[in-house]
Design a protein around this motif. Structure first.
Motif, PDB file in Angstrom:
ATOM      1  N   VAL A 118       0.834  -1.190  -0.061  1.00 20.89           N
ATOM      2  CA  VAL A 118      -0.016   0.018  -0.049  1.00 20.89           C
ATOM      3  C   VAL A 118       0.936   1.303   0.131  1.00 20.89           C
ATOM      4  O   VAL A 118       1.824   1.137   0.720  1.00 20.89           O
ATOM      5  N   ASP A 119       0.550   2.091  -0.779  1.00 25.98           N
ATOM      6  CA  ASP A 119       1.378   3.450  -0.990  1.00 25.98           C
ATOM      7  C   ASP A 119       0.546   4.553   0.001  1.00 25.98           C
ATOM      8  O   ASP A 119      -0.343   5.241  -0.390  1.00 25.98           O
ATOM      9  N   TYR A 120       0.978   4.440   1.328  1.00 23.94           N
ATOM     10  CA  TYR A 120       0.264   5.062   2.241  1.00 23.94           C
ATOM     11  C   TYR A 120       0.375   6.579   1.948  1.00 23.94           C
ATOM     12  O   TYR A 120      -0.262   7.455   2.251  1.00 23.94           O
ATOM     13  N   ALA A 121       1.792   7.026   1.491  1.00 24.56           N
ATOM     14  CA  ALA A 121       2.095   8.580   1.196  1.00 24.56           C
ATOM     15  C   ALA A 121       1.052   9.024   0.236  1.00 24.56           C
ATOM     16  O   ALA A 121       0.588  10.141   0.143  1.00 24.56           O
ATOM     17  N   ALA A 122       0.697   8.177  -0.721  1.00 23.43           N
ATOM     18  CA  ALA A 122      -0.249   8.769  -1.820  1.00 23.43           C
ATOM     19  C   ALA A 122      -1.680   8.773  -1.469  1.00 23.43           C
ATOM     20  O   ALA A 122      -2.291   9.776  -1.766  1.00 23.43           O
ATOM     21  N   MET A 123      -1.980   7.937  -0.323  1.00 22.81           N
ATOM     22  CA  MET A 123      -3.213   8.081   0.226  1.00 22.81           C
ATOM     23  C   MET A 123      -3.342   9.500   0.990  1.00 22.81           C
ATOM     24  O   MET A 123      -4.377  10.097   1.104  1.00 22.81           O
ATOM     25  N   ASP A 124      -2.356   9.484   1.743  1.00 17.64           N
ATOM     26  CA  ASP A 124      -2.100  10.723   2.750  1.00 17.64           C
ATOM     27  C   ASP A 124      -2.223  12.027   1.895  1.00 17.64           C
ATOM     28  O   ASP A 124      -2.732  13.033   2.354  1.00 17.64           O
ATOM     29  N   ALA A 125      -1.701  12.113   0.753  1.00 23.03           N
ATOM     30  CA  ALA A 125      -1.609  13.075  -0.229  1.00 23.03           C
ATOM     31  C   ALA A 125      -3.036  13.386  -1.001  1.00 23.03           C
ATOM     32  O   ALA A 125      -3.118  14.333  -1.604  1.00 23.03           O
ATOM     33  N   ASP A 126      -3.914  12.537  -1.120  1.00 23.94           N
ATOM     34  CA  ASP A 126      -5.078  12.501  -1.815  1.00 23.94           C
ATOM     35  C   ASP A 126      -6.069  13.123  -1.168  1.00 23.94           C
ATOM     36  O   ASP A 126      -6.793  12.625  -0.085  1.00 23.94           O
ATOM     37  N   GLU A 127      -6.386  14.636  -1.146  1.00 29.05           N
ATOM     38  CA  GLU A 127      -7.241  15.282  -0.488  1.00 29.05           C
ATOM     39  C   GLU A 127      -8.618  14.751  -0.678  1.00 29.05           C
ATOM     40  O   GLU A 127      -9.600  15.170   0.180  1.00 29.05           O
ATOM     41  N   SER A 128      -8.914  14.185  -1.794  1.00 31.24           N
ATOM     42  CA  SER A 128     -10.464  13.472  -2.095  1.00 31.24           C
ATOM     43  C   SER A 128     -10.900  12.554  -0.898  1.00 31.24           C
ATOM     44  O   SER A 128     -12.008  12.417  -0.675  1.00 31.24           O
ATOM     45  N   LEU A 129      -9.854  11.972  -0.459  1.00 33.87           N
ATOM     46  CA  LEU A 129      -9.977  11.156   0.577  1.00 33.87           C
ATOM     47  C   LEU A 129     -10.370  11.842   2.019  1.00 33.87           C
ATOM     48  O   LEU A 129     -11.110  11.411   2.752  1.00 33.87           O
ATOM     49  N   ASP A 130      -9.896  12.943   2.165  1.00 33.45           N
ATOM     50  CA  ASP A 130     -10.071  13.599   3.285  1.00 33.45           C
ATOM     51  C   ASP A 130     -11.471  14.264   3.352  1.00 33.45           C
ATOM     52  O   ASP A 130     -12.304  14.242   4.369  1.00 33.45           O
ATOM     53  N   ASP A 131     -12.085  14.702   1.865  1.00 36.10           N
ATOM     54  CA  ASP A 131     -13.461  14.914   1.757  1.00 36.10           C
ATOM     55  C   ASP A 131     -14.339  13.863   2.318  1.00 36.10           C
ATOM     56  O   ASP A 131     -15.186  14.115   2.892  1.00 36.10           O
ATOM     57  N   THR A 132     -14.186  12.633   1.896  1.00 37.24           N
ATOM     58  CA  THR A 132     -15.004  11.495   2.206  1.00 37.24           C
ATOM     59  C   THR A 132     -14.946  11.415   3.600  1.00 37.24           C
ATOM     60  O   THR A 132     -15.902  11.245   4.174  1.00 37.24           O
ATOM     61  N   TRP A 133     -13.614  11.234   4.408  1.00 36.45           N
ATOM     62  CA  TRP A 133     -13.647  11.140   5.763  1.00 36.45           C
ATOM     63  C   TRP A 133     -14.767  12.410   6.404  1.00 36.45           C
ATOM     64  O   TRP A 133     -15.158  11.909   7.500  1.00 36.45           O
ATOM     65  N   ARG A 134     -14.493  13.465   5.918  1.00 33.90           N
ATOM     66  CA  ARG A 134     -15.119  14.833   6.403  1.00 33.90           C
ATOM     67  C   ARG A 134     -16.522  14.489   6.423  1.00 33.90           C
ATOM     68  O   ARG A 134     -17.253  14.524   7.593  1.00 33.90           O
ATOM     69  N   LYS A 135     -17.158  13.826   5.407  1.00 31.99           N
ATOM     70  CA  LYS A 135     -18.652  13.723   5.043  1.00 31.99           C
ATOM     71  C   LYS A 135     -19.020  12.685   6.155  1.00 31.99           C
ATOM     72  O   LYS A 135     -20.398  12.439   6.809  1.00 31.99           O
ATOM     73  N   GLU A 136     -18.224  11.430   6.342  1.00 29.11           N
ATOM     74  CA  GLU A 136     -18.661  10.613   7.010  1.00 29.11           C
ATOM     75  C   GLU A 136     -18.701  10.713   8.679  1.00 29.11           C
ATOM     76  O   GLU A 136     -19.263  10.330   9.421  1.00 29.11           O
ATOM     77  N   ALA A 137     -17.629  11.754   9.109  1.00 30.49           N
ATOM     78  CA  ALA A 137     -17.521  12.096  10.281  1.00 30.49           C
ATOM     79  C   ALA A 137     -18.482  13.189  10.735  1.00 30.49           C
ATOM     80  O   ALA A 137     -18.959  13.283  11.936  1.00 30.49           O
ATOM     81  N   ALA A 138     -19.198  13.670   9.760  1.00 33.29           N
ATOM     82  CA  ALA A 138     -20.347  14.791  10.208  1.00 33.29           C
ATOM     83  C   ALA A 138     -21.850  13.993  10.515  1.00 33.29           C
ATOM     84  O   ALA A 138     -21.801  12.938  10.336  1.00 33.29           O
TER      85      ALA A 138
END
Length: 90
Positions: A70-90
């Protein structure tokens, strides 16, 4: 086109009759044989073991232990995943 559409393949017996659906029937018999060997249908602990396996794999991923696959650095840099997390956390 060897191996496509039920045609003869390497390793097939030359004397064996080739007929439509023969591959599907053979695959079904092989699947039944695998189930008998594994005992998946009769193993009372199967669901518990699958659940434990899933838990261990999720923990391994979250702890960063899958870096070989798994390329954790690429996941961490992918801001679209942050958006998904924010929606799930709300």
């Amino acid at each position: 086109l060897e191996g496509w559409g039920g045609g003869p393949r390497r390793g097939d017996d030359a004397d064996e009759e080739i007929r439509p659906g023969a591959d599907i029937e053979r695959e079904a018999r092989e699947e039944d044989d695998r189930r008998e060997v594994i005992g998946a249908e009769t193993d009372p602990d199967r669901d518990a073991r699958l659940s434990e396996f899933g838990r261990v794999m999720r923990e391994r991923f979250l702890r960063g232990k899958d870096g070989e696959h798994v390329d954790y650095a690429a996941m961490d840099a992918d801001e679209s995943l942050d958006d998904t997390w924010r929606k799930e956390a709300a």
